[in-house]
Design a protein around this motif. Structure first.
Motif, PDB file in Angstrom:
ATOM      1  N   ALA A   1       2.663   1.261  10.119  1.00 54.53           N
ATOM      2  CA  ALA A   1       1.860   0.041  10.303  1.00 54.53           C
ATOM      3  C   ALA A   1       0.514   0.419  10.918  1.00 54.53           C
ATOM      4  CB  ALA A   1       2.596  -0.941  11.217  1.00 54.53           C
ATOM      5  N   ALA A   2      -0.557  -0.154  10.393  1.00 56.74           N
ATOM      6  CA  ALA A   2      -1.891   0.184  10.908  1.00 56.74           C
ATOM      7  C   ALA A   2      -2.870  -0.922  10.576  1.00 56.74           C
ATOM      8  CB  ALA A   2      -2.375   1.505  10.296  1.00 56.74           C
ATOM      9  N   GLY A   3      -3.927  -0.973  11.342  1.00 54.23           N
ATOM     10  CA  GLY A   3      -5.038  -1.873  11.059  1.00 54.23           C
ATOM     11  C   GLY A   3      -6.336  -1.109  11.218  1.00 54.23           C
ATOM     12  N   ASN A   4      -7.383  -1.570  10.522  1.00 56.61           N
ATOM     13  CA  ASN A   4      -8.636  -0.825  10.610  1.00 56.61           C
ATOM     14  C   ASN A   4      -9.797  -1.714  10.181  1.00 56.61           C
ATOM     15  OD1 ASN A   4     -10.551   1.246  10.787  1.00 56.61           O
ATOM     16  ND2 ASN A   4      -9.174   2.752   9.863  1.00 56.61           N
ATOM     17  N   PHE A   5     -10.988  -1.417  10.669  1.00 53.80           N
ATOM     18  CA  PHE A   5     -12.241  -1.996  10.172  1.00 53.80           C
ATOM     19  C   PHE A   5     -13.345  -1.056  10.604  1.00 53.80           C
ATOM     20  CE2 PHE A   5     -11.019  -4.090  14.169  1.00 53.80           C
ATOM     21  CZ  PHE A   5     -12.089  -3.775  14.989  1.00 53.80           C
ATOM     22  N   LEU A   6     -14.469  -1.131   9.880  1.00 53.40           N
ATOM     23  CA  LEU A   6     -15.612  -0.292  10.246  1.00 53.40           C
ATOM     24  C   LEU A   6     -16.449  -1.021  11.285  1.00 53.40           C
ATOM     25  CD1 LEU A   6     -16.699   0.867   6.659  1.00 53.40           C
ATOM     26  CD2 LEU A   6     -15.719   2.325   8.464  1.00 53.40           C
ATOM     27  N   CYS A   7     -16.766  -0.337  12.381  1.00 52.83           N
ATOM     28  CA  CYS A   7     -17.610  -0.968  13.408  1.00 52.83           C
ATOM     29  C   CYS A   7     -18.196   0.124  14.310  1.00 52.83           C
ATOM     30  CB  CYS A   7     -16.774  -1.937  14.246  1.00 52.83           C
ATOM     31  SG  CYS A   7     -17.734  -2.894  15.438  1.00 52.83           S
TER      32      CYS A   7
ATOM     33  N   GLY B   1       0.785  -1.237   0.000  1.00 52.54           N
ATOM     34  CA  GLY B   1       0.000   0.000   0.000  1.00 52.54           C
ATOM     35  C   GLY B   1       0.817   1.286   0.000  1.00 52.54           C
ATOM     36  N   ILE B   2       0.325   2.252   0.749  1.00 60.30           N
ATOM     37  CA  ILE B   2       0.916   3.592   0.788  1.00 60.30           C
ATOM     38  C   ILE B   2       2.375   3.539   1.234  1.00 60.30           C
ATOM     39  CG2 ILE B   2       0.876   5.763   2.097  1.00 60.30           C
ATOM     40  CD1 ILE B   2      -2.173   5.577   2.107  1.00 60.30           C
ATOM     41  N   ASN B   3       2.633   2.768   2.283  1.00 62.54           N
ATOM     42  CA  ASN B   3       3.994   2.744   2.833  1.00 62.54           C
ATOM     43  C   ASN B   3       4.966   2.072   1.867  1.00 62.54           C
ATOM     44  OD1 ASN B   3       2.737   3.767   5.149  1.00 62.54           O
ATOM     45  ND2 ASN B   3       2.384   1.711   5.944  1.00 62.54           N
ATOM     46  N   PHE B   4       4.485   1.066   1.143  1.00 65.65           N
ATOM     47  CA  PHE B   4       5.329   0.423   0.137  1.00 65.65           C
ATOM     48  C   PHE B   4       5.591   1.408  -1.017  1.00 65.65           C
ATOM     49  CE2 PHE B   4       5.715  -2.659  -3.535  1.00 65.65           C
ATOM     50  CZ  PHE B   4       7.031  -2.982  -3.251  1.00 65.65           C
TER      51      PHE B   4
ATOM     52  N   THR C   1      -5.699   1.168  -2.447  1.00 62.49           N
ATOM     53  CA  THR C   1      -5.051   0.686  -1.217  1.00 62.49           C
ATOM     54  C   THR C   1      -6.034  -0.107  -0.360  1.00 62.49           C
ATOM     55  OG1 THR C   1      -5.651   2.661   0.008  1.00 62.49           O
ATOM     56  CG2 THR C   1      -3.534   2.719  -1.168  1.00 62.49           C
ATOM     57  N   GLU C   2      -5.487  -0.837   0.599  1.00 59.62           N
ATOM     58  CA  GLU C   2      -6.307  -1.636   1.516  1.00 59.62           C
ATOM     59  C   GLU C   2      -7.241  -0.744   2.344  1.00 59.62           C
ATOM     60  OE1 GLU C   2      -6.635  -4.695   1.419  1.00 59.62           O
ATOM     61  OE2 GLU C   2      -7.656  -5.171   3.307  1.00 59.62           O
TER      62      GLU C   2
END
Ligand code: HXC
Ligand code: NAP
Length: 268
Positions: free
Chosen positions: A94-100, A20-23, A193-194
């Motif tokens: 580095a990050a993680g995410n989801f909608l909730c 993604g963005i970091n790559f 991106t993811e």
């Protein structure tokens, strides 16, 4: 279109830099001649990223580490510094995410994102400090509009990224005397991106509506972000530290508009 700056002889370490963005940022530095280290959790991502980076530019090193594991992060820096010497540019993304919705979010779900984004960023910067070139190193944290715009279904990411921006500012204060600059880049929606896939509603109509909310009327590209990273890491930015810089086509200022319109309609 990519900016042209010379990073030959520089060691650039991108944590979370395998997709993604970091790559995209890692590739941009590799094209400018830097020795690049990328690190993330999955060996497969590390291997793929290293293969592509080797085709693009100079020497490449890969490390497998979860940012939630303080010791593993330390080992990643030791292996990279053993190979290329002190780190001139550190990108932590580095990050993680989801909608909730907050009412449905488990304690573990909230903690997972805060642990990766906020505690993980602290681990990366804390372990990096001994290995940063002093004076001269540039640190760039990748945050998000969530750090200052409250968003529904994003209570974990809003809390975590707001914390990351405060890490940026506090460490800019503490490390400025050692000649280390610390800044945040806050990307808007970056196509392909993811994060974009996970957070953007999927239909073409939704995309058109979302694009319309960006004052510049387009989504961002990987080059938009990597050009800002190259600039912030370069001598042209040598007096910029503690800054939180949106690269979002003006999106963050636009997203407050619906709230203001609602207030105005309510006669406030
Ligand atoms: C509700 C969820 C969930 C979901 C996971 N959880 N996904 N809850 N809705 N969709 C909950 C789980 O049920 C569990 O809680 C807890 O979160 C931890 O889940 P795990 O799968 O065990 O965690 P882990 O394997 O560590 O994975 C972390 C992750 C994952 C964040 C959940 O998505 C990940 O690794 N993502 C990395 C890639 C990514 O998301 N990239 C996008 C970054 S974009 P329980 O209670 O069941 O144990 C970004 C901003 C973009 O950051 C901004 C755009 C404008
Ligand atoms: P992405 O492709 O999923 O990138 C996340 C990177 O972090 C991957 O290399 C991933 O590799 C790594 N990672 C995730 N969890 C990790 C962990 N626990 N330890 C170590 N590495 C980990 O997502 P992206 O959309 O490009 O987002 C990149 C950055 O930009 C994030 O900080 C995000 O918040 C920010 N951002 C993105 C957007 C957008 O539009 N995409 C907008 C605003 C901000 P592994 O899976 O191998 O670990």
């Amino acid at each position: 279109m990519q900016m042209n700056l010379d990073f030959h002889g520089r060691h650039v370490f991108v944590f979370g830099g395998t997709t993604g963005i970091n790559f995209g940022i890692a590739q941009a530095f590799a094209r400018q001649g830097a020795a690049v280290t990328v690190a993330s959790r999955k060996q497969e991502n590390v291997d793929n990223a290293c293969r592509t980076l080797s085709d693009v530019g100079g020497p490449v090193h890969g490390a497998c580490a979860d940012v939630r594991d303080f010791d593993a992060v330390g080992r990643a820096f030791e292996s990279a510094v053993g190979r290329f010497g002190p780190v001139d540019v550190l990108v932590s993304g580095a990050a993680g995410n989801f909608l909730c919705a907050a009412r449905d979010m488990s304690s573990n779900g909230f903690r997972a994102v805060v642990d990766i984004d906020l505690v993980g960023t602290f681990h990366v910067l804390r372990q990096a400090h001994a290995h940063l070139r002093k004076p001269g190193a540039a640190v760039i944290n990748i945050t998000a509009p969530q750090s200052f715009v409250p968003m529904r279904y994003q209570v974990h990411a809003c809390a975590a990224k707001a914390g990351v921006d405060q890490l940026t500012r506090v460490l800019a204060l503490e490390w400025g005397g050692e000649g280390i600059r610390v800044n945040s880049i806050s990307p808007g929606p970056i196509e392909g991106t993811e994060g974009f896939r996970k957070l953007m509603a999927p239909t073409p109509e939704d995309h058109a509506a979302a694009r319309g909310h960006v004052p510049l009327q387009r989504f961002g590209s990987l080059d938009d972000i990597s050009n800002l990273a190259l600039f912030l890491a370069s001598p042209y930015a040598s007096y910029i530290s503690g800054a939180l810089i949106p690269c979002d086509g003006g999106g963050a200022i636009e997203s407050v508009k619906p709230a203001l319109e609602a207030a105005s309609q309510a006669g406030l």
